[in-house]
Design a protein around this motif. Structure first.
Motif, PDB file in Angstrom:
ATOM      1  N   GLN A 523       0.817  -1.212   0.000  1.00  8.81           N
ATOM      2  CA  GLN A 523       0.000   0.000   0.000  1.00  8.81           C
ATOM      3  C   GLN A 523       0.853   1.265   0.000  1.00  8.81           C
ATOM      4  OE1 GLN A 523      -2.319  -0.892   3.443  1.00  8.81           O
ATOM      5  NE2 GLN A 523      -3.794  -2.169   2.318  1.00  8.81           N
ATOM      6  N   GLY A 525       3.475   1.443  -1.835  1.00  8.08           N
ATOM      7  CA  GLY A 525       4.123   1.489  -3.140  1.00  8.08           C
ATOM      8  C   GLY A 525       5.341   0.599  -3.290  1.00  8.08           C
ATOM      9  N   ARG A 527       7.139  -2.242  -4.655  1.00 10.25           N
ATOM     10  CA  ARG A 527       6.790  -3.075  -5.810  1.00 10.25           C
ATOM     11  C   ARG A 527       6.961  -4.560  -5.543  1.00 10.25           C
ATOM     12  NH1 ARG A 527      10.007  -0.220 -10.650  1.00 10.25           N
ATOM     13  NH2 ARG A 527      11.662  -0.528  -9.138  1.00 10.25           N
ATOM     14  N   GLN A 530       4.083  -5.682  -3.584  1.00  4.46           N
ATOM     15  CA  GLN A 530       2.881  -5.748  -4.414  1.00  4.46           C
ATOM     16  C   GLN A 530       2.836  -7.058  -5.204  1.00  4.46           C
ATOM     17  OE1 GLN A 530       3.463  -2.123  -6.575  1.00  4.46           O
ATOM     18  NE2 GLN A 530       2.251  -0.884  -5.136  1.00  4.46           N
ATOM     19  N   ARG A 548      -5.021  -7.067  -9.699  1.00  2.00           N
ATOM     20  CA  ARG A 548      -4.922  -5.665  -9.276  1.00  2.00           C
ATOM     21  C   ARG A 548      -3.522  -5.343  -8.782  1.00  2.00           C
ATOM     22  NH1 ARG A 548      -5.588  -2.500  -4.637  1.00  2.00           N
ATOM     23  NH2 ARG A 548      -5.995  -4.258  -3.252  1.00  2.00           N
ATOM     24  N   TRP A 549      -2.954  -6.214  -7.930  1.00  2.15           N
ATOM     25  CA  TRP A 549      -1.628  -5.941  -7.364  1.00  2.15           C
ATOM     26  C   TRP A 549      -0.531  -6.102  -8.417  1.00  2.15           C
ATOM     27  CZ3 TRP A 549      -1.110  -3.021  -3.483  1.00  2.15           C
ATOM     28  CH2 TRP A 549      -2.021  -3.031  -2.434  1.00  2.15           C
ATOM     29  N   ARG A 551      -0.837  -5.579 -11.596  1.00  2.00           N
ATOM     30  CA  ARG A 551      -0.924  -4.430 -12.500  1.00  2.00           C
ATOM     31  C   ARG A 551      -0.316  -3.174 -11.855  1.00  2.00           C
ATOM     32  NH1 ARG A 551      -3.898  -3.897 -16.999  1.00  2.00           N
ATOM     33  NH2 ARG A 551      -5.117  -5.765 -16.482  1.00  2.00           N
ATOM     34  N   GLU A 552      -0.601  -2.988 -10.549  1.00  2.00           N
ATOM     35  CA  GLU A 552      -0.060  -1.813  -9.852  1.00  2.00           C
ATOM     36  C   GLU A 552       1.462  -1.860  -9.840  1.00  2.00           C
ATOM     37  OE1 GLU A 552      -0.808   0.568  -5.657  1.00  2.00           O
ATOM     38  OE2 GLU A 552      -2.373  -0.720  -6.508  1.00  2.00           O
ATOM     39  N   GLU A 555       2.810  -1.336 -13.517  1.00  2.00           N
ATOM     40  CA  GLU A 555       2.731   0.053 -13.959  1.00  2.00           C
ATOM     41  C   GLU A 555       3.757   0.937 -13.261  1.00  2.00           C
ATOM     42  OE1 GLU A 555      -1.370   0.924 -13.328  1.00  2.00           O
ATOM     43  OE2 GLU A 555      -1.988   0.143 -15.299  1.00  2.00           O
TER      44      GLU A 555
END
Length: 642
Positions: A523, A525, A527, A530, A548-549, A551-552, A555
């Motif tokens: 949360q 950031g 990586r 994530q 979702r994780w 992709r975050e 990106e």
């Protein structure tokens, strides 16, 4: 000569008190009250003028009591020439109050020794006010034994001013009996005694069990400090000490003691009773206490009323409060009004607040006026400002002067700067002096520095001390470090047993503690966290959460996130989008993503494209991927040359 009883307790200290008492204003007010009590009220409905006229007539007729009262009224009014003959006449008739007030008059005329003679006459006759005045006279002459004798005579007769003056003398000598007389004076309504008694009780209740301690008895505000008397070795704080201290602060504040009102406001603010704290700050500020005006400003700012806060800070700053000037500087700096901010920081510095120089340094550094920033940091650092010393060292280090930076880091760290201790750790780590670096990291970590705790945790992991690592990583993660949360989760993850085969119809597992730490890092950031959260979600069968994780992370530039997102999409039938993410991962150096693209190209019959991705996979590895890619490339080559 036989002296009559004290029918009239007169203004025996008057201007003598105003000139020489330690807290003149309080004592003058009480003395003035004493004069009021001397007025003969036989005619209850007389006006003040009628009462005075009656005493004048009686005094002129030779009535000793009226001569004493009328002389005191004139003395109170400042008519020394008019008062003297009446007071001398009453004294000649044996009126001890008149003898005492004659001493006051003579003292005001500049004849202290003659005044002391009359005070002695009155004191021997039993006048407590005269004994008090005589005791103060002896103390001014440096005769402490004589002062104590007469002040004790006054105090033991119940005279509040005498009790307070005796307490002051004893406290000056660090005599434990001082508190008894402070209490006696306070119980009779002496507001300065109540204030000092409250301070004494507060010190004893808040200092540590052993040895001396420095405690802020002045304000308790955002800057410190005032001295405090040491407790006895091993002494425990008395129960209810703070409660009793607050009661005496209240009594003094209710009687108009502005510093007591300030201190009461501080106690209430610490307890969260902000509304009442604000009332006492306001009362103190209106009476001219700059620190109270400053404190009220902070209270208003915290409540969201910045404009009103600025009004009180301005008032305090104009009265010389450096803390308020700094607050105004910060307010204008936040608004982008740099010149006004600088003016107030300079005002703070001129008021003796070293924070002004430090804040000027920060202001200049933010504007990239490095030379001026260094100048102000140096000024504050030489004055003992530890954070300025740390900031100066950082500035020097950034300029490549590590040798010049280190002494300032050391000075700041020894003075208690946690950031400086951490920075020393970084400095020594850069020199490959891991042992010294770790000692500074440990020092900073012990003081709650988040990044230092992370570094100690990493060092523990490196040395195989998993328990120590977990302890420090928990501290750092709890302090908000995403990297610490990720590493802590990794430690906990490694302890988990390997998951068994999935059981049809089994309930979904709850999130483990390690997954919660991964999520906290994700949360923020992180990586890698994530990606790991995505993997755990995928393992639970929660494809949407996993995607979702992934992709975050992808990106944000994670090649593992992009690769895993591609796998997930391919399994769900989204091969075209999967290829886009694998391409991004392969370009970022992910060998498995390159191999996946090669296989995808081979299935489509794009043999040349497939060989190109095989070559990339061989280049990137790891070994098993390179081996598979080489075999696939050879097979594609044979297809092309068949």
């Amino acid at each position: 000569m036989v002296f009559m009883g004290d029918r009239a307790t007169l203004l025996e200290t008057g201007r003598f008190v105003q000139r020489h008492a330690r807290n003149a204003a309080d004592e003058i007010i009480e003395a003035a009250g004493a004069v009021d009590e001397t007025v003969d009220t036989t005619a209850e409905h007389e006006t003040e003028a009628e009462t005075e006229a009656r005493h004048r007539r009686a005094a002129e007729s030779g009535d000793a009591a009226s001569m004493s009262v009328f002389g005191a009224l004139l003395l109170r009014r400042g008519d020394l020439d008019g008062a003297e003959p009446y007071l001398r006449g009453a004294t000649a008739e044996g009126d001890r109050a008149a003898a005492n007030n004659l001493g006051v008059l003579l003292h005001q005329r500049g004849y202290p020794d003659e005044a002391a003679g009359w005070w002695r006459v009155a004191a021997v006759a039993g006048s407590a006010p005269a004994a008090h005045a005589l005791g103060r006279h002896h103390r001014e002459r440096g005769d402490e034994p004589g002062a104590e004798y007469w002040l004790r005579q006054s105090a033991e007769q119940g005279h509040a001013l005498g009790a307070y003056a005796l307490a002051d003398l004893l406290e000056h000598r660090s005599d434990v009996g001082a508190e008894r007389w402070l209490r006696a004076a306070a119980e009779q309504g002496h507001r300065e005694a109540a204030y000092r008694l409250a301070l004494s009780l507060e010190r004893r209740a808040t200092e540590p069990a052993r040895g001396p301690h420095t405690y802020d008895t002045a304000t308790g505000l955002r800057t410190a400090a005032d001295g405090a008397a040491p407790a006895g070795e091993g002494a425990a704080a008395p129960k209810g000490g703070l409660t009793e201290a607050e009661q005496w602060f209240r009594q003094a504040a209710a009687r108009g003691h502005r510093r007591a009102a300030l201190h009461l406001g501080v106690l209430l603010e610490k307890r969260g009773e902000l509304k009442e704290a604000g009332r006492w700050y306001l009362s103190s500020a209106k009476d001219g206490e700059a620190k109270a005006a400053c404190a009220l400003g902070f209270l208003l700012r915290d409540a969201g009323d910045e404009e009103s806060a600025a009004v009180w800070w301005l008032r305090a700053a104009q009265d010389g409060d450096g803390n308020a000037a700094n607050a105004l500087g910060a307010l204008h700096a936040a608004r982008g009004e740099q010149q006004t901010a600088e003016r107030w920081y300079r005002a703070a510095m001129d008021a003796g607040d070293v924070n002004g120089a430090y804040n000027l340094g920060l202001l200049c550094a933010a504007q990239e006026r490095t030379a001026q920033a260094e100048q102000w940091y140096r000024r504050a650092a030489y004055a003992g400002h530890r954070e300025a010393a740390n900031a100066l060292a950082v500035l020097l280090l950034q300029a490549g002067d590590a040798g010049g930076a280190e002494p300032w880091f050391s000075k700041a760290a020894e003075a208690g700067s946690v950031d400086a201790a951490f920075n020393l750790g970084i400095l020594h780590a850069g020199r490959d002096d891991d042992r010294t670096a770790l000692s500074w990291y440990e020092r900073a970590a012990a003081a709650g520095h988040t990044e230092a705790a992370l570094q100690v945790g990493i060092a523990c992991l490196r040395d195989g001390d998993e328990q120590g690592a977990e302890r420090h990583l928990r501290c750092a993660a709890g302090g908000g470090s995403a990297e610490a949360a990720f590493r802590l989760a990794s430690v906990l993850d490694a302890r988990r047993p390997a998951p068994g085969p999935p059981v049809l119809g089994a309930p979904r597992e709850e999130k483990s503690e390690c997954e919660e730490w991964y999520e906290r890092a994700a949360q923020q950031g992180h990586r890698r966290a994530q990606v790991r959260v995505g993997m755990l979600a995928a393992g639970r069968g929660d494809v949407a959460e996993a995607a979702r994780w992934y992709r975050e992370a992808a990106e944000a530039g994670s090649r593992n996130g992009a690769f895993n997102l591609g796998l997930l999409l391919a399994r769900e039938g989204g091969e075209r989008e999967a290829a886009l993410w694998w391409t991004r991962a392969a370009h970022a150096g992910h060998g498995r993503a390159a191999l996946r693209l090669a296989l995808l190209a081979a299935r489509r019959g794009e043999l040349t494209e497939g060989r190109r991705w095989c070559a990339r996979a061989v280049e990137l590895g790891p070994a098993e991927v390179a081996e598979r890619a080489a075999r696939l490339s050879e097979a594609l080559h044979q297809e092309l040359t068949a």
